[in-house]
Design a protein around this motif. Sequence first.
Motif, PDB file in Angstrom:
ATOM      1  N   GLY A  38       0.781  -1.228   0.000  1.00  0.00           N
ATOM      2  CA  GLY A  38       0.000   0.000   0.000  1.00  0.00           C
ATOM      3  C   GLY A  38       0.806   1.267   0.000  1.00  0.00           C
ATOM      4  N   ASP A  39       2.134   1.183  -0.238  1.00  0.00           N
ATOM      5  CA  ASP A  39       2.959   2.386  -0.228  1.00  0.00           C
ATOM      6  C   ASP A  39       2.634   3.296  -1.415  1.00  0.00           C
ATOM      7  OD1 ASP A  39       4.091   0.887   1.796  1.00  0.00           O
ATOM      8  OD2 ASP A  39       6.161   1.269   1.183  1.00  0.00           O
ATOM      9  N   GLY A  40       2.233   2.705  -2.522  1.00  0.00           N
ATOM     10  CA  GLY A  40       1.894   3.492  -3.699  1.00  0.00           C
ATOM     11  C   GLY A  40       3.082   3.841  -4.565  1.00  0.00           C
ATOM     12  N   VAL A  41       4.193   4.236  -3.931  1.00  0.00           N
ATOM     13  CA  VAL A  41       5.423   4.597  -4.639  1.00  0.00           C
ATOM     14  C   VAL A  41       6.595   4.031  -3.850  1.00  0.00           C
ATOM     15  CG1 VAL A  41       6.847   6.456  -5.578  1.00  0.00           C
ATOM     16  CG2 VAL A  41       4.359   6.765  -5.396  1.00  0.00           C
ATOM     17  N   ALA A  42       7.514   3.358  -4.541  1.00  0.00           N
ATOM     18  CA  ALA A  42       8.758   2.878  -3.940  1.00  0.00           C
ATOM     19  C   ALA A  42       9.814   2.863  -5.037  1.00  0.00           C
ATOM     20  CB  ALA A  42       8.575   1.492  -3.325  1.00  0.00           C
ATOM     21  N   ALA A  43      11.087   2.696  -4.646  1.00  0.00           N
ATOM     22  CA  ALA A  43      12.153   2.885  -5.623  1.00  0.00           C
ATOM     23  C   ALA A  43      13.293   1.893  -5.453  1.00  0.00           C
ATOM     24  CB  ALA A  43      12.714   4.306  -5.529  1.00  0.00           C
ATOM     25  N   ASN A  44      13.970   1.671  -6.560  1.00  0.00           N
ATOM     26  CA  ASN A  44      15.263   0.996  -6.606  1.00  0.00           C
ATOM     27  C   ASN A  44      16.299   2.077  -6.895  1.00  0.00           C
ATOM     28  OD1 ASN A  44      17.562  -0.481  -7.241  1.00  0.00           O
ATOM     29  ND2 ASN A  44      16.577  -1.795  -8.761  1.00  0.00           N
ATOM     30  N   LEU A  45      17.342   2.170  -6.097  1.00  0.00           N
ATOM     31  CA  LEU A  45      18.374   3.176  -6.323  1.00  0.00           C
ATOM     32  C   LEU A  45      19.328   2.789  -7.449  1.00  0.00           C
ATOM     33  CD1 LEU A  45      19.276   4.400  -2.721  1.00  0.00           C
ATOM     34  CD2 LEU A  45      17.485   5.173  -4.277  1.00  0.00           C
ATOM     35  N   ALA A  46      18.999   1.743  -8.156  1.00  0.00           N
ATOM     36  CA  ALA A  46      19.698   1.355  -9.382  1.00  0.00           C
ATOM     37  C   ALA A  46      18.625   0.834 -10.340  1.00  0.00           C
ATOM     38  CB  ALA A  46      20.790   0.322  -9.081  1.00  0.00           C
ATOM     39  N   GLY A  47      18.892  -0.274 -11.026  1.00  0.00           N
ATOM     40  CA  GLY A  47      17.871  -0.916 -11.851  1.00  0.00           C
ATOM     41  C   GLY A  47      17.605  -0.208 -13.163  1.00  0.00           C
ATOM     42  N   GLY A  48      16.531  -0.665 -13.813  1.00  0.00           N
ATOM     43  CA  GLY A  48      16.210  -0.161 -15.138  1.00  0.00           C
ATOM     44  C   GLY A  48      17.058  -0.810 -16.209  1.00  0.00           C
ATOM     45  N   THR A  49      17.379  -2.090 -16.025  1.00  0.00           N
ATOM     46  CA  THR A  49      18.286  -2.810 -16.929  1.00  0.00           C
ATOM     47  C   THR A  49      17.509  -3.361 -18.135  1.00  0.00           C
ATOM     48  OG1 THR A  49      18.074  -4.694 -15.410  1.00  0.00           O
ATOM     49  CG2 THR A  49      20.044  -3.332 -15.209  1.00  0.00           C
ATOM     50  N   HIS A  50      17.063  -2.439 -18.967  1.00  0.00           N
ATOM     51  CA  HIS A  50      16.070  -2.741 -19.998  1.00  0.00           C
ATOM     52  C   HIS A  50      16.650  -3.267 -21.304  1.00  0.00           C
ATOM     53  CE1 HIS A  50      16.403   1.718 -21.555  1.00  0.00           C
ATOM     54  NE2 HIS A  50      17.579   1.192 -21.283  1.00  0.00           N
ATOM     55  N   HIS A  51      17.984  -3.404 -21.398  1.00  0.00           N
ATOM     56  CA  HIS A  51      18.564  -3.964 -22.619  1.00  0.00           C
ATOM     57  C   HIS A  51      18.719  -5.483 -22.544  1.00  0.00           C
ATOM     58  CE1 HIS A  51      19.178   0.012 -24.079  1.00  0.00           C
ATOM     59  NE2 HIS A  51      20.117   0.325 -23.203  1.00  0.00           N
ATOM     60  N   ALA A  52      18.513  -6.074 -21.373  1.00  0.00           N
ATOM     61  CA  ALA A  52      18.650  -7.520 -21.233  1.00  0.00           C
ATOM     62  C   ALA A  52      17.442  -8.226 -21.840  1.00  0.00           C
ATOM     63  CB  ALA A  52      18.793  -7.892 -19.763  1.00  0.00           C
ATOM     64  N   TYR A  53      17.728  -9.194 -22.695  1.00  0.00           N
ATOM     65  CA  TYR A  53      16.701 -10.034 -23.313  1.00  0.00           C
ATOM     66  C   TYR A  53      16.486 -11.290 -22.470  1.00  0.00           C
ATOM     67  CZ  TYR A  53      16.968  -7.465 -27.809  1.00  0.00           C
ATOM     68  OH  TYR A  53      16.907  -6.530 -28.802  1.00  0.00           O
ATOM     69  N   ALA A  54      15.526 -12.105 -22.882  1.00  0.00           N
ATOM     70  CA  ALA A  54      15.292 -13.367 -22.179  1.00  0.00           C
ATOM     71  C   ALA A  54      16.512 -14.280 -22.243  1.00  0.00           C
ATOM     72  CB  ALA A  54      14.073 -14.080 -22.765  1.00  0.00           C
ATOM     73  N   HIS A  55      17.250 -14.222 -23.355  1.00  0.00           N
ATOM     74  CA  HIS A  55      18.329 -15.184 -23.595  1.00  0.00           C
ATOM     75  C   HIS A  55      19.730 -14.591 -23.542  1.00  0.00           C
ATOM     76  CE1 HIS A  55      17.773 -13.169 -27.419  1.00  0.00           C
ATOM     77  NE2 HIS A  55      18.910 -13.680 -27.850  1.00  0.00           N
ATOM     78  N   LYS A  56      19.836 -13.301 -23.271  1.00  0.00           N
ATOM     79  CA  LYS A  56      21.162 -12.687 -23.255  1.00  0.00           C
ATOM     80  C   LYS A  56      21.117 -11.338 -22.560  1.00  0.00           C
ATOM     81  CE  LYS A  56      20.826 -10.100 -27.608  1.00  0.00           C
ATOM     82  NZ  LYS A  56      21.522  -9.779 -28.875  1.00  0.00           N
ATOM     83  N   GLY A  57      22.319 -10.868 -22.189  1.00  0.00           N
ATOM     84  CA  GLY A  57      22.454  -9.523 -21.679  1.00  0.00           C
ATOM     85  C   GLY A  57      22.984  -8.600 -22.757  1.00  0.00           C
ATOM     86  N   SER A  58      22.903  -7.293 -22.483  1.00  0.00           N
ATOM     87  CA  SER A  58      23.379  -6.319 -23.462  1.00  0.00           C
ATOM     88  C   SER A  58      23.430  -4.941 -22.806  1.00  0.00           C
ATOM     89  CB  SER A  58      22.437  -6.267 -24.673  1.00  0.00           C
ATOM     90  OG  SER A  58      22.879  -5.335 -25.640  1.00  0.00           O
ATOM     91  N   GLY A  59      24.317  -4.083 -23.297  1.00  0.00           N
ATOM     92  CA  GLY A  59      24.311  -2.685 -22.897  1.00  0.00           C
ATOM     93  C   GLY A  59      24.348  -2.441 -21.399  1.00  0.00           C
ATOM     94  N   TYR A  60      25.287  -3.098 -20.697  1.00  0.00           N
ATOM     95  CA  TYR A  60      25.445  -2.974 -19.245  1.00  0.00           C
ATOM     96  C   TYR A  60      24.283  -3.593 -18.470  1.00  0.00           C
ATOM     97  CZ  TYR A  60      29.008   0.527 -20.542  1.00  0.00           C
ATOM     98  OH  TYR A  60      30.084   1.181 -21.082  1.00  0.00           O
ATOM     99  N   CYS A  61      23.517  -4.449 -19.102  1.00  0.00           N
ATOM    100  CA  CYS A  61      22.368  -5.084 -18.458  1.00  0.00           C
ATOM    101  C   CYS A  61      22.534  -6.605 -18.508  1.00  0.00           C
ATOM    102  CB  CYS A  61      21.069  -4.691 -19.152  1.00  0.00           C
ATOM    103  SG  CYS A  61      20.772  -2.903 -19.224  1.00  0.00           S
ATOM    104  N   VAL A  62      22.531  -7.266 -17.361  1.00  0.00           N
ATOM    105  CA  VAL A  62      22.693  -8.723 -17.286  1.00  0.00           C
ATOM    106  C   VAL A  62      21.331  -9.400 -17.273  1.00  0.00           C
ATOM    107  CG1 VAL A  62      23.690 -10.625 -15.960  1.00  0.00           C
ATOM    108  CG2 VAL A  62      24.864  -8.407 -16.033  1.00  0.00           C
ATOM    109  N   PHE A  63      20.500  -9.023 -16.303  1.00  0.00           N
ATOM    110  CA  PHE A  63      19.119  -9.487 -16.206  1.00  0.00           C
ATOM    111  C   PHE A  63      18.192  -8.274 -16.300  1.00  0.00           C
ATOM    112  CE2 PHE A  63      21.315 -12.649 -13.327  1.00  0.00           C
ATOM    113  CZ  PHE A  63      21.298 -13.697 -14.235  1.00  0.00           C
TER     114      PHE A  63
END
Length: 314
Positions: free
Chosen positions: A106-131
Amino acid sequence: MRAFSSDRFVLPLPAGHPFPMAKYRLLHAAVAATLPGIRIHEAPPASDGELALAHEPAWITAVTEGTTSAAQQREIGFPWSEAMVDRARRSVGATIAAARAALFDGDGVAANLAGGTHHAYAHKGSGYCVFNDVAVAARLMQAEWHRARRGGLRVLVVDLDVHQGNGSAAIFADDPTVFTLSLHGAKNFPLRKEASDLDVELPDGCADAEYLAALDAALEETWRRLGTPPGLAFYLAGADPHENDRLGRLQLSAEGLAERDRRVFAALAARRIPVAVTMAGGYGRDIAVTVEIQRRTLEHALGAQRAWAGESPA
């Protein structure tokens, strides 16, 4: 507001490596010093089972056991190490924890102080993103929501990193339960884009007014296509559209990025959509500038969380 950090788990990089690993420690310190309303917790590691909700088992095994090829490591941009694996798992775990806090607690808003690793695909990593932390967290929240017998959970990904979220777009392709919105530089990485549900390509040199107009139009189109509001959002609040960024190619000011954040949080709040915020990219020529942009994003997130809880945002 709760935020989750993995900055204690430092990825060892060779001398001269271009990735600004120090920004996570600096952001943690800045938040602790200036935003006492944010409680920072250490991120737990994501399990194999959680990662498998968005990633192929062979990729999870290769990363975990250190059998990724030299070419795969070059595509990620990081050398393999046990510390790299632990940090990648905890970056995902932080987004999972933030999503749970926003949605189930019920917090409504919470954060990761890193993350956003949106270049990682299901089968590989890319662009500084592993998962892909957002993909894993979205799928896990959907599963937990279903187990609670609350029906299906629709998810919105608002990706405002300057680089297209190609991995997320590929993972969620043809999935009607997840809507992906990406505003990004048309000529920036990745060279080959995937198809998000809504892609907005921006020209090199795009500045505040043009960017904010494009954002407003994109959000309106998103609400039109979705019809009813989704149950959860992920906001990738990249600092890399900033004019100081080494990899951005856009020309947004710090105030323009702050206004971007205000508009996103306001649009989500108006529809009462819980949101997990991730920091995504930021490669400023002056790392202090990147850290301050991301600190201000978290300041706006804190105001949004207080408003969600019925408190004064000041």
